[in-house]
Design a protein around this motif. Structure first.
Motif, PDB file in Angstrom:
ATOM      1  N   GLY A 137       0.833  -1.192   0.000  1.00  0.00           N
ATOM      2  CA  GLY A 137       0.000   0.000   0.000  1.00  0.00           C
ATOM      3  C   GLY A 137       0.868   1.242   0.000  1.00  0.00           C
ATOM      4  N   ILE A 138       0.661   2.129  -0.957  1.00  0.00           N
ATOM      5  CA  ILE A 138       1.461   3.348  -1.085  1.00  0.00           C
ATOM      6  C   ILE A 138       0.779   4.492  -0.335  1.00  0.00           C
ATOM      7  N   LYS A 139       1.541   5.155   0.528  1.00  0.00           N
ATOM      8  CA  LYS A 139       0.990   6.295   1.253  1.00  0.00           C
ATOM      9  C   LYS A 139       0.562   7.368   0.259  1.00  0.00           C
ATOM     10  N   PRO A 140      -0.729   7.749   0.244  1.00  0.00           N
ATOM     11  CA  PRO A 140      -1.204   8.720  -0.759  1.00  0.00           C
ATOM     12  C   PRO A 140      -0.703  10.121  -0.472  1.00  0.00           C
ATOM     13  N   THR A 141      -0.383  10.841  -1.518  1.00  0.00           N
ATOM     14  CA  THR A 141       0.099  12.219  -1.381  1.00  0.00           C
ATOM     15  C   THR A 141      -0.916  13.244  -1.877  1.00  0.00           C
ATOM     16  N   TYR A 142      -1.966  12.775  -2.536  1.00  0.00           N
ATOM     17  CA  TYR A 142      -3.041  13.649  -2.990  1.00  0.00           C
ATOM     18  C   TYR A 142      -4.262  12.765  -3.268  1.00  0.00           C
ATOM     19  N   PRO A 143      -5.455  13.336  -3.371  1.00  0.00           N
ATOM     20  CA  PRO A 143      -6.680  12.534  -3.553  1.00  0.00           C
ATOM     21  C   PRO A 143      -6.834  12.012  -4.984  1.00  0.00           C
ATOM     22  N   ASP A 252       6.161   4.235   1.860  1.00  0.00           N
ATOM     23  CA  ASP A 252       6.311   5.542   1.219  1.00  0.00           C
ATOM     24  C   ASP A 252       7.657   5.524   0.518  1.00  0.00           C
ATOM     25  N   MET A 253       7.639   5.162  -0.776  1.00  0.00           N
ATOM     26  CA  MET A 253       8.887   4.891  -1.499  1.00  0.00           C
ATOM     27  C   MET A 253       9.097   5.800  -2.702  1.00  0.00           C
ATOM     28  N   GLY A 254       8.356   6.898  -2.789  1.00  0.00           N
ATOM     29  CA  GLY A 254       8.465   7.755  -3.958  1.00  0.00           C
ATOM     30  C   GLY A 254       7.963   7.062  -5.204  1.00  0.00           C
ATOM     31  N   TRP A 255       6.786   6.442  -5.102  1.00  0.00           N
ATOM     32  CA  TRP A 255       6.226   5.584  -6.157  1.00  0.00           C
ATOM     33  C   TRP A 255       5.307   6.374  -7.072  1.00  0.00           C
ATOM     34  N   SER A 256       5.341   6.060  -8.353  1.00  0.00           N
ATOM     35  CA  SER A 256       4.394   6.614  -9.311  1.00  0.00           C
ATOM     36  C   SER A 256       4.143   5.595 -10.403  1.00  0.00           C
ATOM     37  N   ASP A 257       2.883   5.494 -10.820  1.00  0.00           N
ATOM     38  CA  ASP A 257       2.596   4.586 -11.942  1.00  0.00           C
ATOM     39  C   ASP A 257       2.712   5.292 -13.291  1.00  0.00           C
ATOM     40  N   LEU A 258       3.039   6.603 -13.271  1.00  0.00           N
ATOM     41  CA  LEU A 258       3.196   7.384 -14.503  1.00  0.00           C
ATOM     42  C   LEU A 258       2.045   7.120 -15.469  1.00  0.00           C
TER      43      LEU A 258
END
Length: 461
Positions: A137-143, A252-258
Motif C-alpha cells: 500500500g502506497i501512502k497517498p500524497t493527494y486525492p 512511502d517509497m516515492g512511487w508513481s505509476d506514470l
C-alpha cells in the motif's frame, strides 16, 4: 525470491509517446533508460532472477533492453494474448517451484526511494514466508481518483475500495489508514495457487491446461487456443479481495505509476517550472517567453512557447498532442478516436522497432513511401512478398544479402536492387556492423499489412 515482472499493457494514456508496439515501459523517459530497465535493475539485488511475462510482439524489445543493461538471468513467459493479471501471475507461479517466494511487480512504475523500497520488500518477504499473500500500500500524497485504495490496520487489510470520487479520496487521506493499491505482491507460489484454486477455480484449471510441460526453456510459449480459453480477471478481483490470508505493507517509497502526462510532469519538472523530455534524440533547448508550468516532449524539433502556461505538449514525428494540465486522463478518449480514423497511429511510431532492427517512415504519401531501415548484425527479415507495391533498396552502409526468388546477391554501399510486385524476397545482414538502407515503396497501396510471410525466424507467420 523470483521477480515476476508483468510486462503487458499498451500504455495508451501516454499516447502519442506510448503505443501498442512501443508501450510506455520501453520508452526511454529518464536518462536514456526505460521503466522496464529500471524495474529489472531495482530488483536485481533482491531477487535471484526474473520471470518476465510478456506479449510475444514485445519480446524482442525486452531482450534488446536487457542486453543493454547486461541482465541475462531471466526467463520469459510469452502470452499470445493478454488475459489480465490473475492468469499472468498464475501461469508464472505454475512455472516455478511451489515453495518459491515470488515478488510480483509491473514493468512501468517509477520508484525514487530505493532504501524505502528495499525495506518494504524485506518486510513483505517475512510475511510471505509465513504463508500470507502480501500486497503493498502506497501512502497517498493527494486525492487520486484513478487508483483503488486499501484500508488497513497495521499489516491487516480491513477492506479494498474501488476508485473513489475526489471527496471520498480526500476523506481517505484525512483518515490516515488508507493506501493506494500499488499492484505489487509477494507470496509463495503454491500459497497463491491454492487460493486461486479456491476462489477462481476456472482460472486455475484453464491455466493448468495452458502451461507447457517442459519448463526448462528460457522462453515458455503459451498456446493461443489454450490462452483464449482462460477467463480474463485481475488478481484483486480473483483472489486478493476474497482471501483470508492477505496482508499489506504500508510504504512511502516515492512511487508513481506514470499513468498520465500530468504524473510524468510531476516527476521531471525543474526549478524553472517548465519540464522537457527528449525521446531518442537531441533537440535544441526550447524557447519559453513568459511561459511556465509546461511539459514539452520532443525528439528533435525546436519548440517555442509564448505567453502560455499549464500546457502538455507531446511532439512525435507523426502526431502532436496538446492538452491543458489536469486533463491528460482524457487522452484515452483521443486514442479511441485515433483507432477509428487512423488505427496505425495507435499501434506504431514512424520509428518502429522490430526483432531484426528498426525502420523509420521518412515520407508517406499517395503512391509511394520512403523508409530508413536498419538491420542488426546477424539478423534477417522474413521471406516475404507483396501484392500491391514494388520496392527499391539502396544501401547506405554495411552489406546487404538480398534474396529475390531463387537468386541471392550482395548489395554494397551506393548500390541498389529492385523487387517487383509479387516476387518472393528476403533482406539479411551477415556482416558485423549495422546494415543501413533506404527503401522506396511504389504502388497503389503501401500499408504495413500488405505482406505475406512464407518463412520467418521470429515465428510471425
Amino acid at each position: 525470491m523470483i521477480n515476476i515482472i508483468l510486462c503487458g499493457g499498451s500504455g495508451t494514456r501516454l499516447w502519442p509517446l506510448s503505443r501498442i508496439m512501443l508501450p510506455k515501459q520501453f520508452v526511454r523517459l529518464f536518462d536514456g533508460s526505460s521503466l522496464f530497465q529500471k524495474t529489472v535493475l531495482r530488483n536485481a539485488e533482491l531477487c535471484s532472477h526474473a520471470m518476465i511475462v510478456s506479449n510475444r510482439d514485445q519480446y524482442f524489445l525486452a531482450v534488446d533492453q536487457l542486453d543493454q543493461i547486461n541482465s541475462h538471468k531471466n526467463q520469459f513467459l510469452l502470452e499470445p494474448v493478454g488475459r489480465n493479471t490473475a492468469p499472468a501471475i498464475a501461469l508464472a507461479c505454475m512455472a516455478v517451484d511451489e515453495n518459491d517466494l515470488v515478488f510480483v511487480t509491473t514493468s512501468d512504475h517509477l520508484v525514487k526511494n530505493q532504501a524505502a523500497y528495499e525495506a518494504a520488500v524485506l518486510d513483505a518477504k517475512s510475511l510471505a514466508e509465513k504463508g500470507h499473500l502480501v500486497t503493498f500500500g502506497i501512502k497517498p500524497t493527494y486525492p487520486e481518483t484513478g487508483f483503488g485504495y486499501i484500508e488497513s490496520k497495521g499489516h491487516d487489510v480491513l477492506s479494498f475500495k474501488e476508485k473513489p470520487d475526489v471527496n471520498t479520496a480526500q476523506a481517505y487521506i484525512e483518515q490516515g489508514n488508507y493506501y493506494w493499491n500499488s499492484g505489487m505482491f509477494c507470496f509463495q507460489a503454491g500459497v497463491f495457487l491454492d487460493e486461486l484454486k479456491t476462489y477462481a477455480p476456472e482460472i486455475y484449471q484453464s491455466c493448468l491446461s495452458a502451461i507447457p510441460n517442459d519448463l526448462s526453456s528460457n522462453e515458455l510459449n503459451i498456446d493461443m487456443q489454450a490462452m483464449q480459453e482462460i477467463p480474463d480477471d485481475s488478481i484483486d478481483y480473483a483472489v486478493m479481495e476474497k482471501s483470508q490470508k492477505v496482508k499489506v505493507v504500508p510504504c512511502d517509497m516515492g512511487w508513481s505509476d506514470l499513468g498520465s502526462f500530468d504524473a510524468l510532469f510531476d516527476e521531471v519538472k525543474s526549478e524553472q517550472d517548465n519540464a522537457v523530455i527528449s525521446v531518442q534524440g537531441n533537440p535544441p533547448e526550447p524557447i519559453c517567453i513568459d511561459s511556465t508550468n509546461n511539459l514539452m516532449v520532443t525528439r528533435d524539433r525546436q519548440i517555442a512557447l509564448v505567453d502560455v502556461d499549464d500546457l502538455l505538449i507531446v511532439d512525435t514525428s507523426d502526431a502532436i498532442l496538446i492538452s491543458k494540465k489536469g486533463s491528460s486522463q482524457k487522452v484515452k478518449n483521443v486514442v479511441a478516436e485515433i483507432k477509428k480514423l487512423q488505427p496505425e497511429l495507435a499501434e506504431v511510431h514512424r520509428l518502429a522497432h522490430r526483432p531484426w532492427g528498426t525502420y523509420e517512415v521518412l515520407i508517406n504519401t499517395e503512391g509511394y513511401k520512403v523508409k530508413r531501415i536498419v538491420v542488426k548484425p546477424g539478423s534477417k527479415l522474413s521471406l516475404q512478398k507483396h501484392f500491391h507495391r514494388n520496392e527499391h533498396w539502396i544501401v547506405v552502409s554495411g552489406t546487404a544479402t538480398v534474396t529475390v526468388d531463387n537468386e541471392t546477391s550482395l548489395v554494397r554501399p551506393n548500390e541498389s536492387t529492385y523487387i517487383k510486385m509479387g516476387q518472393l524476397h528476403r533482406l539479411e545482414n551477415q556482416g558485423k556492423i549495422d546494415l543501413v538502407m533506404i527503401e522506396v515503396q511504389v504502388g497503389e497501396y503501401t500499408g504495413e499489412d500488405d505482406i505475406v510471410r512464407v518463412e520467418d525466424v521470429y515465428q510471425r507467420l
